[in-house]
Scaffold this active site. Structure first.
Site, PDB file in Angstrom:
ATOM      1  N   GLU A   3       4.414  -8.927  -3.685  1.00  0.00           N
ATOM      2  CA  GLU A   3       3.332  -8.856  -2.638  1.00  0.00           C
ATOM      3  C   GLU A   3       2.238  -9.978  -3.364  1.00  0.00           C
ATOM      4  O   GLU A   3       1.643  -9.440  -4.458  1.00  0.00           O
ATOM      5  CB  GLU A   3       2.682  -7.627  -2.401  1.00  0.00           C
ATOM      6  CG  GLU A   3       3.713  -6.659  -1.584  1.00  0.00           C
ATOM      7  CD  GLU A   3       3.297  -5.182  -1.782  1.00  0.00           C
ATOM      8  OE1 GLU A   3       2.193  -4.827  -2.026  1.00  0.00           O
ATOM      9  OE2 GLU A   3       4.355  -4.258  -1.517  1.00  0.00           O
ATOM     10  N   GLU A  34       7.554  -1.826  -0.890  1.00  0.00           N
ATOM     11  CA  GLU A  34       8.256  -1.878  -2.208  1.00  0.00           C
ATOM     12  C   GLU A  34       9.934  -1.489  -1.985  1.00  0.00           C
ATOM     13  O   GLU A  34      10.705  -2.161  -2.809  1.00  0.00           O
ATOM     14  CB  GLU A  34       7.855  -0.544  -3.056  1.00  0.00           C
ATOM     15  CG  GLU A  34       6.378  -0.900  -3.709  1.00  0.00           C
ATOM     16  CD  GLU A  34       5.230  -1.020  -2.536  1.00  0.00           C
ATOM     17  OE1 GLU A  34       4.392  -1.614  -2.763  1.00  0.00           O
ATOM     18  OE2 GLU A  34       5.350  -0.265  -1.643  1.00  0.00           O
ATOM     19  N   HIS A  87      -3.324   4.989  -8.495  1.00  0.00           N
ATOM     20  CA  HIS A  87      -3.391   3.641  -8.708  1.00  0.00           C
ATOM     21  C   HIS A  87      -3.490   3.450 -10.248  1.00  0.00           C
ATOM     22  O   HIS A  87      -3.929   2.387 -10.601  1.00  0.00           O
ATOM     23  CB  HIS A  87      -4.250   2.640  -8.179  1.00  0.00           C
ATOM     24  CG  HIS A  87      -4.260   2.690  -6.500  1.00  0.00           C
ATOM     25  ND1 HIS A  87      -4.491   3.511  -5.723  1.00  0.00           N
ATOM     26  CD2 HIS A  87      -3.898   1.504  -5.869  1.00  0.00           C
ATOM     27  CE1 HIS A  87      -4.331   3.152  -4.369  1.00  0.00           C
ATOM     28  NE2 HIS A  87      -3.848   1.998  -4.662  1.00  0.00           N
TER      29      HIS A  87
END
Length: 324
Positions: free
Chosen positions: A29, A60, A129
């Site tokens: 990406e 993913e 994250h």
């Protein structure tokens, strides 16, 4: 000799292998036109063209499926998973397909691929994250696991990973992207499964990985001023693991401290501690001590995240207290 940032070293390592072997390609990406969300792939699309450096949809599962298929058909793909946390969304493909295909086909199908990802905390991105997931990958038979701490190691270990015949999970630490280091000119190729001793010592062994490495070195310098001579070892790869270097150091110093960003439960330091306890028990002069992140999701608040992740100060205090 060039001075590169860690993020520049990622691009250089990939470019070196793409220039050497036209079977190497990069997908992920925003890796092409945008140069990567962390700017780790800048210039690669311009140098190697849109056929070999490709942006993908936000999936993913698609990225891992594509790199697996490409590797099965003779290519050497590099797939980027933007945040290592997102490997959870495609973990079935990684664990049950990529990791096991070579074994289950009796070696008839090899998967020479690299899954690279931004790993770890310190950037205030919160619990979804900021995870350090090297212990996830380390637990899966069939995967090799790399986590470099310096620009020179990024380049050399990237080359070794791309050239390896097995799938490699290559973890780039977000907190290290802006750090700088000297990298020799020309082709640079390292060896998986070889640790580096970054500081010699004879009082204690500190084993640290990725972003914990500079903190361990800083702590060792402070401890030296107090008469505690700490040897600092960076394993660099967890699979294969350089047990010999770690065991040799512990047999010399008699003490082991592991510094890991993983949550405490089932972190890589637990495996290192177990190995040392089995192989170096009679050389130990005290208990093995693990310095870890608590078993919690990482908070986004800066002060709380800093409390959770091991710091140089915590390393110093822990070693000092344990050595008394």
């Amino acid at each position: 000799m060039a001075t590169l940032t860690y993020r520049e070293a990622v691009a250089r390592g990939i470019a070196q292998e793409m220039a050497r072997d036209d079977r190497v390609l990069l997908i992920g990406e925003d890796v092409a036109e945008a140069g990567g969300v962390f700017k780790t792939t800048q210039g690669l699309r311009e140098e190697f063209g849109p056929r070999r450096v490709r942006d993908t949809p936000i999936s993913e599962e698609a990225i891992t499926g594509m790199v697996m298929g490409a590797a099965m058909n003779g290519l050497r793909p590099i797939g980027e998973i933007m945040f290592s946390d997102f490997l959870a969304t495609c973990w079935d493909i990684v664990v049950n397909q990529i990791a096991k295909t070579r074994y289950m086909t009796g070696g008839q199908i090899e998967l020479p691929l690299v899954l690279r990802s931004a790993n770890g905390g310190g950037a205030r991105f919160g619990g979804q994250h900021s995870q350090s997931i090297e212990n996830w990958a380390m637990a899966i038979p069939g995967l090799k696991v790399v986590a470099p701490s310096s620009p020179i190691d990024v380049v050399g270990l990237m080359a070794a990973s791309v050239r390896d015949q097995d799938p490699v999970v290559f973890l780039e630490h977000k907190a290290l992207f802006a750090t700088k280091g000297e990298v020799p000119d020309g082709e640079l190729v390292d060896t998986l499964g070889t640790a580096k001793t970054l500081r010699q010592g004879d009082s204690a062994t500190i084993v640290a990985l990725a972003a914990m490495v500079p903190k361990a070195v800083e702590a060792a310098e402070i401890l030296a001023g107090e008469g505690i001579s700490a040897e600092v070892i960076d394993p660099r790869t967890l699979v294969p693991l350089d047990v010999t270097s770690i065991a040799t150091s512990v047999s010399k110093t008699g003490r082991l401290f592991t510094v890991e960003e993983n949550p405490r439960l089932c972190g890589w330091g637990a495996e290192v501690s177990s190995i040392v306890a089995e192989e170096c028990f009679w050389d130990l002069d005290g208990p093995i001590v693990r310095i870890t992140t608590p078993h919690i999701p990482l908070p986004a608040a800066d002060a709380i995240e800093d409390m959770a992740i091991p710091s140089g100060t915590r390393i110093v205090e822990t070693v000092r207290t344990s050595m008394q």
